[in-house]
Design a protein around this motif. Sequence first.
Motif, PDB file in Angstrom:
ATOM      1  N   ASP A  83       1.763  11.445  66.736  1.00  0.00           N
ATOM      2  CA  ASP A  83       0.447  10.842  66.992  1.00  0.00           C
ATOM      3  C   ASP A  83       0.219   9.730  65.973  1.00  0.00           C
ATOM      4  N   CYS A 116      -5.156  12.412  58.013  1.00  0.00           N
ATOM      5  CA  CYS A 116      -4.523  13.562  58.659  1.00  0.00           C
ATOM      6  C   CYS A 116      -3.002  13.447  58.626  1.00  0.00           C
ATOM      7  N   HIS A 118      -1.023  11.166  60.083  1.00  0.00           N
ATOM      8  CA  HIS A 118      -0.330  10.686  61.281  1.00  0.00           C
ATOM      9  C   HIS A 118       0.574   9.489  60.964  1.00  0.00           C
ATOM     10  N   GLU A 151      -5.140  11.321  68.908  1.00  0.00           N
ATOM     11  CA  GLU A 151      -5.106  12.785  68.787  1.00  0.00           C
ATOM     12  C   GLU A 151      -6.442  13.279  68.255  1.00  0.00           C
ATOM     13  N   GLU A 152      -7.042  12.508  67.343  1.00  0.00           N
ATOM     14  CA  GLU A 152      -8.248  12.982  66.648  1.00  0.00           C
ATOM     15  C   GLU A 152      -9.457  13.107  67.565  1.00  0.00           C
ATOM     16  N   HIS A 179       3.688  18.442  62.223  1.00  0.00           N
ATOM     17  CA  HIS A 179       2.485  17.977  61.518  1.00  0.00           C
ATOM     18  C   HIS A 179       2.616  18.216  60.023  1.00  0.00           C
ATOM     19  N   GLU A 349      -4.969  20.622  68.177  1.00  0.00           N
ATOM     20  CA  GLU A 349      -4.008  19.563  68.465  1.00  0.00           C
ATOM     21  C   GLU A 349      -3.984  19.341  69.961  1.00  0.00           C
TER      22      GLU A 349
END
Length: 420
Positions: A83, A116, A118, A151-152, A179, A349
């Motif tokens: 992501d 996060c 990504h 994704e968020e 992740h 997710e």
Amino acid sequence: MNQEAQQAQSVLAQLNTLLPHLESVYKDIHSHPELSMQEHRTAGIAAEHLRAAGYEVTTGVGTTGVVGVLRNGDGPIVMLRADMDALPVREATGLPYASNATADQDGKSVPVMHACGHDMHVTWLIGAATLLAQNRDAWRGTLMPVFQPAEETGAGAQAMIDDGLFKRLPKPHVILGQHVMVGSSGTIGTRSGVITSAGDSLQIRMFGRGAHGSMPQASIDPVVMAAATVLRLQTIVSREIAPTEAAVVTVGSLQAGTKENVIPDEAVIKLNVRTFDEGVRQRVLAAIKRITNAEAEASRASRKPEITPLDRYPLVKNDPEATKRAVDAFRSYFPADRLKDTQPTAASEDFGSFGTEWQVPSVFWFVGGTDPETYAKAEESGTIADIPTNHNPRFAPVIHPTLETGVEAMVVAAQGWLAE
Ligand SMILES: [Zn+2]
Ligand SMILES: [Zn+2]
């Protein structure tokens, strides 16, 4: 070392040569974060690397999604997912490559940060896709790296699916994703079955009747109605869910009124639910509806509350057989002390959407991003909860060995299917 691990090792032989470039890609993406559905620059970097490595590349899937396809003879089709989006958070890591970026969100300028990790996911996938493309003798099959937007907000995977991802791509045999999380850098956490929770966000509008603050008898007070609702919602987990089951109900926003002597017309509650089981999820959602309606009625509301879903994340459930295959591949490559069993996390997710919609087994795992010494000390003193987590303005994965571990993990797991 078995054949599969040897094949993974031969793909990874050039990782050290590629690493300085990957580090500069990571720092560049970190200092240029982009909000959900605005990942144009990041998508450009991903597409450029895939093209240079010899992939057929499709861009703009579900707004900014990027898909590569590399056919390398008969064999399984493996989809690897990363992501790309960042968060509206003001970075406070103090890192030399920290972000000063701002972006437009609903007409407002907000700070943006890769809080996060990504940016790490994108770099891992660029690394794995590049190395596998450079070493086509070591595997057979089709490789499909997928760089996903948003994704968020829970919208990205679905946006790619709605934009015909499944029609444009061959159906994979397996979908792999990873992740970065709090955990000792260099370690990998795996789990068969549920690994991340289902997430549901809801908005509830409660309708009252406004009046002068001095004449409550003329009003139906939505402030009292909403306050009672918020308290009663907290009895769902404590009184309706068994102690052996788990759920979270968090009211993160409660808004009503503008002035102390005006009783407003309505109140708006925004809440978030996390569950690990579909049955529990249904029970919690039904309880929210029941309590909200009953509280409105208890307040003499003339209209039923309006409940609107804001976003939804499905459970991410690791297929047991595919997980065993990936974990066996990890075991044959990584020393045992770098592999951990992990518990399901209440984070959510949208990775699970691909496998669920396509009915394809998928495997998702965690890669530690915390400095090993810091992590060991925190473990000893029982202060792991103090390490800044994902979404914290101070979330700062150490680059090494987090970066190389994620590239290795992606290649090794893919080789679990692709190795000759
Ligand atoms: Zn996140
Ligand atoms: Zn994330």
